[in-house]
Design an enzyme around this catalytic site. Structure first.
Site, mmCIF file in Angstrom:
data_model
loop_
_atom_site.group_PDB
_atom_site.id
_atom_site.type_symbol
_atom_site.label_atom_id
_atom_site.label_comp_id
_atom_site.label_asym_id
_atom_site.label_seq_id
_atom_site.Cartn_x
_atom_site.Cartn_y
_atom_site.Cartn_z
ATOM 1 N N ASP A 28 0.841 -1.198 0.000
ATOM 2 C CA ASP A 28 0.000 0.000 0.000
ATOM 3 C C ASP A 28 0.876 1.247 0.000
ATOM 4 O O ASP A 28 1.735 1.416 0.865
ATOM 5 C CB ASP A 28 -0.950 0.002 1.211
ATOM 6 C CG ASP A 28 -2.161 0.875 0.946
ATOM 7 O OD1 ASP A 28 -1.980 2.075 0.623
ATOM 8 O OD2 ASP A 28 -3.297 0.379 1.028
ATOM 9 N N SER A 36 -7.187 4.136 -1.327
ATOM 10 C CA SER A 36 -6.943 2.685 -1.296
ATOM 11 C C SER A 36 -8.195 1.896 -1.675
ATOM 12 O O SER A 36 -8.078 0.798 -2.216
ATOM 13 C CB SER A 36 -6.458 2.259 0.085
ATOM 14 O OG SER A 36 -5.246 2.891 0.374
ATOM 15 N N THR A 77 -8.111 -1.873 1.539
ATOM 16 C CA THR A 77 -7.551 -2.817 0.554
ATOM 17 C C THR A 77 -8.083 -4.245 0.743
ATOM 18 O O THR A 77 -8.689 -4.800 -0.181
ATOM 19 C CB THR A 77 -6.006 -2.791 0.566
ATOM 20 O OG1 THR A 77 -5.583 -1.440 0.371
ATOM 21 C CG2 THR A 77 -5.421 -3.673 -0.517
ATOM 22 N N GLU A 132 -1.346 -8.004 1.686
ATOM 23 C CA GLU A 132 -1.084 -6.567 1.661
ATOM 24 C C GLU A 132 -0.095 -6.152 2.747
ATOM 25 O O GLU A 132 -0.298 -6.438 3.934
ATOM 26 C CB GLU A 132 -2.372 -5.759 1.863
ATOM 27 C CG GLU A 132 -2.082 -4.268 1.663
ATOM 28 C CD GLU A 132 -3.109 -3.318 2.254
ATOM 29 O OE1 GLU A 132 -3.231 -2.194 1.749
ATOM 30 O OE2 GLU A 132 -3.777 -3.679 3.239
ATOM 31 N N ASP A 168 2.003 2.661 3.567
ATOM 32 C CA ASP A 168 1.237 3.874 3.284
ATOM 33 C C ASP A 168 1.187 4.785 4.510
ATOM 34 O O ASP A 168 1.369 6.000 4.414
ATOM 35 C CB ASP A 168 -0.176 3.460 2.858
ATOM 36 C CG ASP A 168 -1.073 4.641 2.568
ATOM 37 O OD1 ASP A 168 -0.679 5.500 1.753
ATOM 38 O OD2 ASP A 168 -2.170 4.719 3.157
HETATM 39 ZN ZN LIG Z 1 -3.554 2.678 -0.476
#
Ligand SMILES: [Zn+2]
Length: 366
Positions: free
Chosen positions: A37, A77, A130, A251, A256
């Site tokens: 991410d 996201s 996500t 993920e 992020d």
């Molecule tokens: Zn993202």
């Protein structure tokens, strides 16, 4: 003349559709999709230049992805993951629902129907945007209690991440007002609950399992005694027993958040941890020979630049352009059967379509 032009235009469209999405003669049995991410090309560069456990240099198939959403140049996201999970762009904030409110079937749902095993792993809550886009549908990513309700019925074989806040009532340590205990609900639909990752070291459950290892997120990678690679490895060990193959999404959620805070140490720790997951996926794929591994990002965050190197520690110095997401293209790295389809510059939703067409070759696109 007009008729002729129309004919050639139609043939061109049909040819494009056929060549683009249905060329499945090199179809993988298993798909492992790893999403970093906010992992823009700067983050990948940091890994490739300086990290001992860097995995990106191992990939021979490399491309770029345009991550725009349906309504914004800069995606969030939710829309970013929806493009990969469903093959359609949507508006920012929406979870596998299109701009008009229509539910978009996800790759996970399609795999479940085809008796392909499925797994979802995140270092955030599994209700976060996500992972949520692969296992639920919602007009807004903010409704994480409702997303948790849907996860009980999602049918995914392995779910690992955090999220006790959304699965437990207040008197059991969660934050639900409706007194529902969704961990009990998950058990009642056939899941074994893993309260601590160390339990996976002892014995892998024979039935489907889910684990929540934090209220809102897993601890930072540096503070954990297990890696994302360990969780990935355990999920693969379980899912690969299915004779019809599997789809696994992993993920690295917190890269992020680290970039949102312009926190270099936090980012580097999460990036090393994400590499451990890519390593686990590649190790399996190299042995199995029938697994497609895709590594990409939903968008860039921070747009940082590598500005030098610390003489003593050897660690890279960085400068940050922003604390927000950007529209910079992100990298896509693929290995295994079908990997050649992910070279060049592509739109994010096309990646989703290609992945879905591996699982359901007759899926058609509007
Ligand atoms: Zn993202």
């Amino acid at each position: 003349m007009i008729k002729k032009i129309f004919y050639y235009a139609t043939v061109a469209v049909l040819l494009t559709a056929t060549v683009f999405y249905s060329k499945n003669n090199n179809k993988p049995k298993n798909i492992i999709l790893l999403i970093g991410d906010g992992m823009g090309l700067s983050q990948v560069s940091i890994s490739a230049i300086s990290m001992q456990n860097d995995q990106f240099k191992k990939f021979l198939s490399v491309g770029l992805v345009n991550t725009c959403s349906a309504d914004k140049l800069i995606t969030d996201s939710a829309a970013g993951a929806t493009a990969y999970a469903t093959g359609y762009r949507t508006k920012n904030g929406m979870i596998s629902i299109d701009e008009n409110g229509k539910v978009l079937e996800t790759i996970t749902e399609i795999a479940n129907k085809k008796k392909i095993a499925t797994g979802i792993i995140a270092t955030s809550s599994i209700t976060n945007a996500t992972p949520a886009a692969f296992i639920s549908h919602n007009g807004t990513r903010k409704e994480e209690y409702g997303i948790a309700d849907q996860i009980v019925k999602c049918g995914v074989d392995v779910l690992l991440g955090a999220g006790t806040d959304f699965f437990l009532p207040k008197d059991k340590g969660g934050k639900r007002d409706d007194k529902k205990n969704l961990i009990d609900s998950m058990k009642s639909v056939g899941y074994e609950y893993i309260s601590n990752p160390s339990l996976l070291k002892e014995k892998l459950p024979s039935k489907k399992f889910f684990g929540l290892f934090g209220s809102l997120a897993l601890p930072h990678a540096k503070e954990r005694d297990y890696s994302l690679g360990f969780l990935t490895d355990k999920a693969i060990e379980h899912l690969s027993k299915n004779k019809n193959g599997f789809f696994l999404m992993v993920e690295g959620s917190q890269m992020d958040w680290a970039a949102d805070q312009n926190d270099k140490d936090y980012l580097f720790g999460e990036l090393r941890d994400f590499n451990s997951a890519v390593e686990a996926a590649l190790k399996f794929a190299e042995k199995d020979n029938n697994t497609l591994v895709i590594v990409l990002a939903d968008h860039d965050t921070g747009s940082l630049g590598i500005s030098g190197k610390n003489k003593e520690s050897g660690e890279l110095d960085v400068v940050w352009a922003t604390k927000f997401h950007t529209a910079n293209l992100v990298g896509i790295f693929s290995y295994g059967p079908g990997s050649e389809m992910f070279r060049g510059i592509q739109d994010n939703y096309i990646i989703g379509r290609k992945l879905i067409n591996f699982i359901n070759p007759s899926a058609s696109w509007k």
